[in-house]
Write an enzyme that holds these catalytic residues in place. Sequence first.
Site, PDB file in Angstrom:
ATOM      1  N   ARG A  90      -2.388  -1.958  -0.193  1.00  0.00           N
ATOM      2  CA  ARG A  90      -2.992  -0.846   0.222  1.00  0.00           C
ATOM      3  C   ARG A  90      -4.374  -0.905   0.479  1.00  0.00           C
ATOM      4  O   ARG A  90      -5.074  -1.377  -0.404  1.00  0.00           O
ATOM      5  CB  ARG A  90      -2.544   0.482  -0.567  1.00  0.00           C
ATOM      6  CG  ARG A  90      -0.740   0.840  -0.525  1.00  0.00           C
ATOM      7  CD  ARG A  90      -0.772   1.834  -1.531  1.00  0.00           C
ATOM      8  NE  ARG A  90       0.823   2.100  -1.751  1.00  0.00           N
ATOM      9  CZ  ARG A  90       1.792   1.606  -2.379  1.00  0.00           C
ATOM     10  NH1 ARG A  90       1.310   0.428  -3.100  1.00  0.00           N
ATOM     11  NH2 ARG A  90       3.030   1.839  -2.315  1.00  0.00           N
ATOM     12  N   HIS A 115       0.308  -3.346   3.752  1.00  0.00           N
ATOM     13  CA  HIS A 115       0.858  -4.497   4.383  1.00  0.00           C
ATOM     14  C   HIS A 115       0.467  -5.048   5.635  1.00  0.00           C
ATOM     15  O   HIS A 115       1.383  -5.843   6.320  1.00  0.00           O
ATOM     16  CB  HIS A 115       2.167  -4.475   4.154  1.00  0.00           C
ATOM     17  CG  HIS A 115       2.692  -4.734   2.527  1.00  0.00           C
ATOM     18  ND1 HIS A 115       1.851  -5.011   1.585  1.00  0.00           N
ATOM     19  CD2 HIS A 115       3.862  -4.047   1.877  1.00  0.00           C
ATOM     20  CE1 HIS A 115       2.666  -4.965   0.343  1.00  0.00           C
ATOM     21  NE2 HIS A 115       3.732  -4.180   0.835  1.00  0.00           N
ATOM     22  N   HIS A 186       7.139 -10.755  -0.061  1.00  0.00           N
ATOM     23  CA  HIS A 186       7.948  -9.696  -0.418  1.00  0.00           C
ATOM     24  C   HIS A 186       9.380  -9.924  -0.575  1.00  0.00           C
ATOM     25  O   HIS A 186      10.219  -8.973   0.008  1.00  0.00           O
ATOM     26  CB  HIS A 186       7.395  -8.495   0.470  1.00  0.00           C
ATOM     27  CG  HIS A 186       7.519  -7.152   0.059  1.00  0.00           C
ATOM     28  ND1 HIS A 186       8.702  -6.900  -0.413  1.00  0.00           N
ATOM     29  CD2 HIS A 186       6.370  -6.658  -0.338  1.00  0.00           C
ATOM     30  CE1 HIS A 186       8.269  -5.430  -0.900  1.00  0.00           C
ATOM     31  NE2 HIS A 186       6.886  -5.272  -0.628  1.00  0.00           N
ATOM     32  N   ASP A 258       5.314   0.486  -9.878  1.00  0.00           N
ATOM     33  CA  ASP A 258       4.876  -0.337  -8.582  1.00  0.00           C
ATOM     34  C   ASP A 258       3.236  -0.395  -8.530  1.00  0.00           C
ATOM     35  O   ASP A 258       2.622   0.252  -8.077  1.00  0.00           O
ATOM     36  CB  ASP A 258       4.987   0.757  -7.375  1.00  0.00           C
ATOM     37  CG  ASP A 258       4.927   0.171  -6.103  1.00  0.00           C
ATOM     38  OD1 ASP A 258       4.598  -1.005  -5.990  1.00  0.00           O
ATOM     39  OD2 ASP A 258       4.719   1.183  -4.963  1.00  0.00           O
ATOM     40  N   GLU A 324       5.121  -9.553  -6.421  1.00  0.00           N
ATOM     41  CA  GLU A 324       4.142  -9.902  -5.405  1.00  0.00           C
ATOM     42  C   GLU A 324       2.681 -10.791  -6.070  1.00  0.00           C
ATOM     43  O   GLU A 324       2.175  -9.786  -6.559  1.00  0.00           O
ATOM     44  CB  GLU A 324       3.879  -8.999  -4.493  1.00  0.00           C
ATOM     45  CG  GLU A 324       5.205  -8.134  -3.859  1.00  0.00           C
ATOM     46  CD  GLU A 324       4.830  -6.803  -3.521  1.00  0.00           C
ATOM     47  OE1 GLU A 324       3.934  -6.552  -2.464  1.00  0.00           O
ATOM     48  OE2 GLU A 324       5.467  -5.998  -4.097  1.00  0.00           O
TER      49      GLU A 324
END
Length: 359
Positions: A90, A115, A186, A258, A324
């Site tokens: 982000r 992304h 991803h 996350d 990731e």
Amino acid sequence: MNANNKIELLKAEAFDASLDGKKIALYTLESGNGITMQVTNFGGRVVTLWVPDKAGNYEDIVVGYENIDRYLNNTGERFLGCVVGRYANRIANGKFTIDNVEYTLPVNNATNSLHGGLKGLDSVVWDVDKVSGNEIHFSYTSPDGEEGYPGTVKYKMVYTLTPDNEFKIAYEAETDKATHVNLSHHSYFNLKGEGNGDILDYMLTINADKYTPYNEVNIPTGEIASVKDTPFDFLTSYRIGERIDNDNEQLKFGAGYDHNWVINKEMKDGVEFAASVYEPSSGRVMEVWTDQPGIQFYASNWFDGSFNGKYGKPINRRAAIALETQKYPDTPNKPEFPSTRLNPGEVYKQTCIYKFLTK
């Protein structure tokens, strides 16, 4: 797909298409030592990844779709198995400044650009420059101004399946104007097989003493915080489900995990161990190795069973794990974080390795 010792490949014809005048196709790679992967040049997506368990039985362990139409029409989740960029993760308010010039990006995640924006590197057709039994070479040129980013950027990306059952990704990028580049992969992994239950009983290790807390819209505060005495301490192996719903502000902001962890790096540029995940029933283990300073662990908290994977099974909440490797979120607006700036004459390079074994 029930566990068995057979690999059932998707048909290449299901991926014959074109977009923006460029041909889309499906390619099959083999490690030569038991792993088979199918990829498409639409977004560099990993569509299938067949890996044996401790008894030698195979499952396809990535979430994906059975034909290109579902990817093109985004029938459930956009970021399945793809490369993400120009900027993985982000950027706050879709804005950053380079040399006193402000750039504005599409906002596609609350108040953030995520992304790469509305049409990132996941949504373009990559050129296939070379393909062999275990390796495929991609390239793509992103024009100046694409999704608001400055500079014409030339990307190269190589996927290799090694005899050690590693899925190795090597990235390169060059620009003609100062810009920001932060790439990542991803895939959503389910080590039990796509659609076969959740990840809550997986044992996860992350080689990180610290992580980057964020605010209510998932933008880092700038703090680099210790994981000690928090649900973010995976220095020793923990079951993912053990603390994911703890009464913790950070977990509430993300509806679970996350977040970006700050990898314990011993070398400045070398590839080092970042994380591992072990699925007890199958014995499958996936290790993640990288030369990047951060790793984002996402527990697919927002999946809700509203779409099916390629074998017709619903993809439910927390039915897959994404790990990731990248630099930190919102780095263009956080000068204290490792820089993602790429200048003319420089070469962005990154290596990420997913290694598969059993125990």
